[in-house]
Design a protein around this motif. Structure first.
Motif, PDB file in Angstrom:
ATOM      1  N   ASP A 159     -28.358  14.334   6.702  1.00 45.04           N
ATOM      2  CA  ASP A 159     -27.504  15.303   6.004  1.00 45.04           C
ATOM      3  C   ASP A 159     -28.231  16.606   5.689  1.00 45.04           C
ATOM      4  OD1 ASP A 159     -28.189  15.039   2.644  1.00 45.04           O
ATOM      5  OD2 ASP A 159     -28.987  13.545   4.028  1.00 45.04           O
ATOM      6  N   ARG A 160     -29.555  16.583   5.676  1.00 50.14           N
ATOM      7  CA  ARG A 160     -30.302  17.781   5.300  1.00 50.14           C
ATOM      8  C   ARG A 160     -30.306  18.847   6.382  1.00 50.14           C
ATOM      9  NH1 ARG A 160     -35.853  15.141   4.354  1.00 50.14           N
ATOM     10  NH2 ARG A 160     -35.033  13.978   6.149  1.00 50.14           N
ATOM     11  N   GLY A 161     -30.397  18.438   7.649  1.00 40.53           N
ATOM     12  CA  GLY A 161     -30.514  19.482   8.648  1.00 40.53           C
ATOM     13  C   GLY A 161     -30.406  19.050  10.088  1.00 40.53           C
ATOM     14  N   ILE A 187     -19.607  11.041  15.305  1.00 39.84           N
ATOM     15  CA  ILE A 187     -21.048  10.808  15.307  1.00 39.84           C
ATOM     16  C   ILE A 187     -21.732  11.699  14.279  1.00 39.84           C
ATOM     17  CG2 ILE A 187     -23.164  11.025  16.669  1.00 39.84           C
ATOM     18  CD1 ILE A 187     -21.517  10.263  19.143  1.00 39.84           C
ATOM     19  N   LEU A 188     -21.365  12.979  14.252  1.00 36.17           N
ATOM     20  CA  LEU A 188     -21.975  13.913  13.303  1.00 36.17           C
ATOM     21  C   LEU A 188     -21.665  13.497  11.860  1.00 36.17           C
ATOM     22  CD1 LEU A 188     -21.215  17.297  15.108  1.00 36.17           C
ATOM     23  CD2 LEU A 188     -23.340  15.982  15.154  1.00 36.17           C
ATOM     24  N   LYS A 189     -20.450  13.074  11.615  1.00 33.60           N
ATOM     25  CA  LYS A 189     -20.061  12.634  10.276  1.00 33.60           C
ATOM     26  C   LYS A 189     -20.870  11.407   9.857  1.00 33.60           C
ATOM     27  CE  LYS A 189     -16.040  11.169   7.572  1.00 33.60           C
ATOM     28  NZ  LYS A 189     -14.561  10.938   7.608  1.00 33.60           N
ATOM     29  N   ALA A 190     -21.032  10.453  10.779  1.00 39.65           N
ATOM     30  CA  ALA A 190     -21.768   9.237  10.472  1.00 39.65           C
ATOM     31  C   ALA A 190     -23.256   9.513  10.265  1.00 39.65           C
ATOM     32  CB  ALA A 190     -21.573   8.209  11.587  1.00 39.65           C
ATOM     33  N   ILE A 243     -21.467  19.980   5.505  1.00 39.18           N
ATOM     34  CA  ILE A 243     -22.358  19.470   6.545  1.00 39.18           C
ATOM     35  C   ILE A 243     -21.610  19.324   7.862  1.00 39.18           C
ATOM     36  CG2 ILE A 243     -23.649  17.437   7.298  1.00 39.18           C
ATOM     37  CD1 ILE A 243     -24.321  16.992   4.317  1.00 39.18           C
ATOM     38  N   LEU A 244     -20.448  18.707   7.804  1.00 41.53           N
ATOM     39  CA  LEU A 244     -19.674  18.476   9.018  1.00 41.53           C
ATOM     40  C   LEU A 244     -19.222  19.794   9.635  1.00 41.53           C
ATOM     41  CD1 LEU A 244     -18.539  16.298  10.856  1.00 41.53           C
ATOM     42  CD2 LEU A 244     -16.461  16.266   9.457  1.00 41.53           C
ATOM     43  N   LEU A 245     -18.777  20.732   8.809  1.00 41.34           N
ATOM     44  CA  LEU A 245     -18.320  22.020   9.314  1.00 41.34           C
ATOM     45  C   LEU A 245     -19.443  22.753  10.036  1.00 41.34           C
ATOM     46  CD1 LEU A 245     -16.151  24.223   9.479  1.00 41.34           C
ATOM     47  CD2 LEU A 245     -16.963  25.064   7.262  1.00 41.34           C
ATOM     48  N   ARG A 246     -20.606  22.823   9.409  1.00 41.71           N
ATOM     49  CA  ARG A 246     -21.722  23.540  10.024  1.00 41.71           C
ATOM     50  C   ARG A 246     -22.168  22.879  11.328  1.00 41.71           C
ATOM     51  NH1 ARG A 246     -26.009  25.984   5.605  1.00 41.71           N
ATOM     52  NH2 ARG A 246     -24.510  27.256   4.440  1.00 41.71           N
ATOM     53  N   SER A 247     -22.279  21.563  11.323  1.00 46.50           N
ATOM     54  CA  SER A 247     -22.750  20.865  12.515  1.00 46.50           C
ATOM     55  C   SER A 247     -21.767  20.992  13.669  1.00 46.50           C
ATOM     56  CB  SER A 247     -23.023  19.389  12.200  1.00 46.50           C
ATOM     57  OG  SER A 247     -21.866  18.735  11.725  1.00 46.50           O
ATOM     58  N   ILE A 248     -20.476  20.937  13.385  1.00 46.76           N
ATOM     59  CA  ILE A 248     -19.466  21.092  14.442  1.00 46.76           C
ATOM     60  C   ILE A 248     -19.492  22.494  15.019  1.00 46.76           C
ATOM     61  CG2 ILE A 248     -16.979  21.183  14.906  1.00 46.76           C
ATOM     62  CD1 ILE A 248     -16.627  18.909  12.896  1.00 46.76           C
ATOM     63  N   GLY A 296     -37.485  26.862  18.949  1.00 50.02           N
ATOM     64  CA  GLY A 296     -36.461  26.045  18.308  1.00 50.02           C
ATOM     65  C   GLY A 296     -35.891  26.684  17.062  1.00 50.02           C
ATOM     66  N   LEU A 297     -34.832  26.076  16.578  1.00 46.02           N
ATOM     67  CA  LEU A 297     -34.172  26.480  15.344  1.00 46.02           C
ATOM     68  C   LEU A 297     -34.019  25.248  14.469  1.00 46.02           C
ATOM     69  CD1 LEU A 297     -31.270  28.655  16.841  1.00 46.02           C
ATOM     70  CD2 LEU A 297     -33.259  29.533  15.595  1.00 46.02           C
ATOM     71  N   ARG A 298     -34.129  25.453  13.161  1.00 45.32           N
ATOM     72  CA  ARG A 298     -33.888  24.355  12.219  1.00 45.32           C
ATOM     73  C   ARG A 298     -32.917  24.859  11.156  1.00 45.32           C
ATOM     74  NH1 ARG A 298     -37.844  19.810   9.741  1.00 45.32           N
ATOM     75  NH2 ARG A 298     -37.181  18.873  11.707  1.00 45.32           N
ATOM     76  N   PHE A 299     -31.757  24.217  11.089  1.00 43.71           N
ATOM     77  CA  PHE A 299     -30.701  24.656  10.189  1.00 43.71           C
ATOM     78  C   PHE A 299     -30.558  23.728   8.989  1.00 43.71           C
ATOM     79  CE2 PHE A 299     -29.209  26.533  14.235  1.00 43.71           C
ATOM     80  CZ  PHE A 299     -29.103  27.849  13.823  1.00 43.71           C
ATOM     81  N   GLU A 300     -30.234  24.334   7.858  1.00 40.22           N
ATOM     82  CA  GLU A 300     -29.876  23.571   6.671  1.00 40.22           C
ATOM     83  C   GLU A 300     -28.381  23.277   6.739  1.00 40.22           C
ATOM     84  OE1 GLU A 300     -31.048  23.780   2.046  1.00 40.22           O
ATOM     85  OE2 GLU A 300     -30.219  25.622   2.863  1.00 40.22           O
ATOM     86  N   LEU A 301     -28.006  22.026   6.534  1.00 37.81           N
ATOM     87  CA  LEU A 301     -26.599  21.640   6.628  1.00 37.81           C
ATOM     88  C   LEU A 301     -25.955  21.462   5.262  1.00 37.81           C
ATOM     89  CD1 LEU A 301     -26.747  19.086   9.591  1.00 37.81           C
ATOM     90  CD2 LEU A 301     -26.070  21.490   9.659  1.00 37.81           C
ATOM     91  N   GLY A 302     -26.627  20.762   4.361  1.00 38.46           N
ATOM     92  CA  GLY A 302     -26.084  20.584   3.020  1.00 38.46           C
ATOM     93  C   GLY A 302     -26.089  21.890   2.245  1.00 38.46           C
ATOM     94  N   MET A 303     -25.137  22.057   1.342  1.00 39.62           N
ATOM     95  CA  MET A 303     -25.041  23.283   0.549  1.00 39.62           C
ATOM     96  C   MET A 303     -26.193  23.356  -0.449  1.00 39.62           C
ATOM     97  SD  MET A 303     -20.923  23.338  -0.167  1.00 39.62           S
ATOM     98  CE  MET A 303     -20.937  24.968  -0.928  1.00 39.62           C
ATOM     99  N   PRO A 304     -26.903  24.475  -0.495  1.00 44.72           N
ATOM    100  CA  PRO A 304     -28.014  24.609  -1.442  1.00 44.72           C
ATOM    101  C   PRO A 304     -27.535  24.447  -2.886  1.00 44.72           C
ATOM    102  CG  PRO A 304     -28.005  26.396   0.164  1.00 44.72           C
ATOM    103  CD  PRO A 304     -26.699  25.664   0.316  1.00 44.72           C
TER     104      PRO A 304
END
Length: 216
Positions: A178-180, A143-146, A53-58, A32-40
């Protein structure tokens, strides 16, 4: 055609050794992979926090799901027996985020678990809702935004667990908040291109474990 809950059960048994479809998904799988979505180092008071967050998830979502490819969306939702006791329920995914409202007739729903108070009174029930569809028939961006909003009760927000499953590539996509986000697969080959392309987004806490998987 098989019932959707049977398709899901068969899929998890054949490709994921029947792991539980629940958080934390990354730790339930060997690949698996675990990504950080929020900006550090940037808090939620900055407008760019949720934008990032939305950009990375999309971007990662579109790496996994093709426009015409069928996928399973699996929702786990807790319902309180006394709704006033559960103030952070959020919106229901179905039918809110269906572009084709006729699809509501195709949603398969089952009861997963009853929850009880210490005195034995029933406090709530967890349900599982499953839909077979494609990207064009669902507002996945909404959905990702919510999901990114869930811990802040910023409208709109979803508190349910939402799993997007690619039945062909054998990949499960799960944004926990929002974290990942977690991606799992039965083989590292399916995720290797994503690992290489978005390596800088991998959550630092789990990077050593992930590197050991994909560099071995």
């Amino acid at each position: 055609m098989k019932e959707l809950n049977v398709i899901l059960s068969d899929f998890l048994r054949q490709h994921f050794y029947n792991i539980p479809l629940e958080s934390p998904l990354f730790y339930n799988s060997s690949v698996g992979l675990r990504f950080e979505l929020g900006m550090p180092n940037r808090g939620v008071e900055h407008a760019s926090y949720f934008t990032n967050i939305l950009l990375r998830s999309i971007m990662i979502f579109r790496e996994i799901f093709d426009t015409d490819e069928q996928m399973l969306i699996t929702i786990k939702r807790f319902r309180c027996i006394e709704p006033y006791k559960c103030s952070n329920q959020g919106e229901e995914v179905f039918p809110k985020y269906m572009k084709d409202k006729e699809l509501i007739k195709q949603v398969s729903s089952i009861e997963l678990k009853k929850h009880y108070e210490e005195n034995g009174d029933l406090s709530g029930i967890t349900y599982q809702h499953i839909l077979l569809c494609n990207i064009k028939s669902i507002d996945y961006i909404g959905i990702l935004k919510a999901k990114a909003h869930q811990d802040f009760a910023i409208e709109p927000y979803i508190s349910d667990e939402v799993f997007f499953i690619n039945l062909h590539k054998h990949i499960i996509f799960y944004m926990y908040d929002d974290r990942g986000m977690d991606l799992i697969s039965e083989s590292k080959g399916a995720l290797l291109p994503i690992y290489e392309k978005y390596n800088s987004w991998i959550l630092a806490y789990d990077k050593e474990r992930i590197d050991n998987i994909f560099m071995s």
